[in-house]
Scaffold this active site. Sequence first.
Site, PDB file in Angstrom:
ATOM      1  N   ASP A  65       0.874  -1.172   0.000  1.00 13.89           N
ATOM      2  CA  ASP A  65       0.000   0.000   0.000  1.00 13.89           C
ATOM      3  C   ASP A  65       0.911   1.222   0.000  1.00 13.89           C
ATOM      4  OD1 ASP A  65      -1.711   2.087   0.466  1.00 13.89           O
ATOM      5  OD2 ASP A  65      -2.591   1.279   2.298  1.00 13.89           O
ATOM      6  N   SER A 144      -3.545  13.722 -14.896  1.00 15.47           N
ATOM      7  CA  SER A 144      -4.841  13.533 -15.546  1.00 15.47           C
ATOM      8  C   SER A 144      -5.179  14.776 -16.344  1.00 15.47           C
ATOM      9  CB  SER A 144      -5.933  13.276 -14.502  1.00 15.47           C
ATOM     10  OG  SER A 144      -7.226  13.406 -15.078  1.00 15.47           O
ATOM     11  N   TYR A 159     -10.461  15.084  -7.202  1.00 15.59           N
ATOM     12  CA  TYR A 159      -9.493  14.321  -7.993  1.00 15.59           C
ATOM     13  C   TYR A 159      -8.672  15.262  -8.875  1.00 15.59           C
ATOM     14  CZ  TYR A 159      -7.752  11.237 -11.698  1.00 15.59           C
ATOM     15  OH  TYR A 159      -6.953  10.583 -12.606  1.00 15.59           O
ATOM     16  N   ALA A 161      -8.136  18.442  -8.521  1.00 17.91           N
ATOM     17  CA  ALA A 161      -7.281  19.288  -7.692  1.00 17.91           C
ATOM     18  C   ALA A 161      -6.053  18.526  -7.206  1.00 17.91           C
ATOM     19  CB  ALA A 161      -8.072  19.824  -6.505  1.00 17.91           C
ATOM     20  N   SER A 162      -6.238  17.270  -6.855  1.00 13.44           N
ATOM     21  CA  SER A 162      -5.101  16.477  -6.379  1.00 13.44           C
ATOM     22  C   SER A 162      -4.086  16.254  -7.496  1.00 13.44           C
ATOM     23  CB  SER A 162      -5.581  15.143  -5.803  1.00 13.44           C
ATOM     24  OG  SER A 162      -6.096  14.290  -6.811  1.00 13.44           O
ATOM     25  N   LYS A 163      -4.569  16.057  -8.717  1.00 13.27           N
ATOM     26  CA  LYS A 163      -3.658  15.872  -9.842  1.00 13.27           C
ATOM     27  C   LYS A 163      -2.971  17.182 -10.219  1.00 13.27           C
ATOM     28  CE  LYS A 163      -3.999  11.451 -10.650  1.00 13.27           C
ATOM     29  NZ  LYS A 163      -2.810  10.568 -10.496  1.00 13.27           N
TER      30      LYS A 163
END
Length: 261
Positions: A65, A144, A159, A161-163
């Site tokens: 993980d 992305s 998602y 924003a994280s990318k």
Amino acid sequence: MSVFHPGIQDRVYAVTGASSGYGLAMAKAIVAAGGKVGLIARGKERLKNVVAELGEQQCFAVAADVTNSAEAEEALKAIKTHYCRLDGVVNNAGMARPGFAENYSDAEIQQQLNLNIAAAMYCTRAAIPLLQGGDNPRIVNISSASAEHHDEMQGLSLYAASKAALERLSRDTRRELQEYGIGLTILRPGAAMTEFAAGWDMARLEQAVTAWNKRQGGFMDTGMEPGHVADALVYCLGVPPGVSVDVLEVRPNRLAEKFKF
């Protein structure tokens, strides 16, 4: 489908999230191009199946993980120990859950930020001493199209924003790694048919698609397969020392009507 590439022949690349989707396609492309792959994912059974498909000489699997920094570090060390070398790391593991600001739970927020940003940082930090001294070491961070384009699906703001954060992190890290001769690339894929949406809440998905259709119209781009992104990865890994692909975006380019509920 990737073919033999002299730039990565017999080199070893670790790929996170390698048991499905883009990660699996990338592992296959690296092997087809003459390289070897250290597969990292959580599911032991799926990893076992990938090794059986690609061959024990070409790939080595470690169940881990990567949101756990210790597991991420041990996985990369195990791959280098197994092959006696490590030439690159592909930070592909990521996740998205559809939703809007009003209904994301604490757990959903943390899961996406931990996997899409922190895990990439853990693997990058662990990779630096393992890659130093190689003749063409590489790190590739999988972003992305949603980080750049506002016409992507609605309801994936966290998602996206994280990318976007991963890309900003990558730009500074790229300069830091020049001191060690390590190249860093942002590979930014658009949408393709994968297991990306597995486990999504269907009610939230419907809400997101409805909002998307309302704001962006009834058509979307389609026509891309995971293998197209995997071929782009092989190119990024195989450029000669002293050259680095900064950002490479691969997007579908066939107009199609959006799906409706």
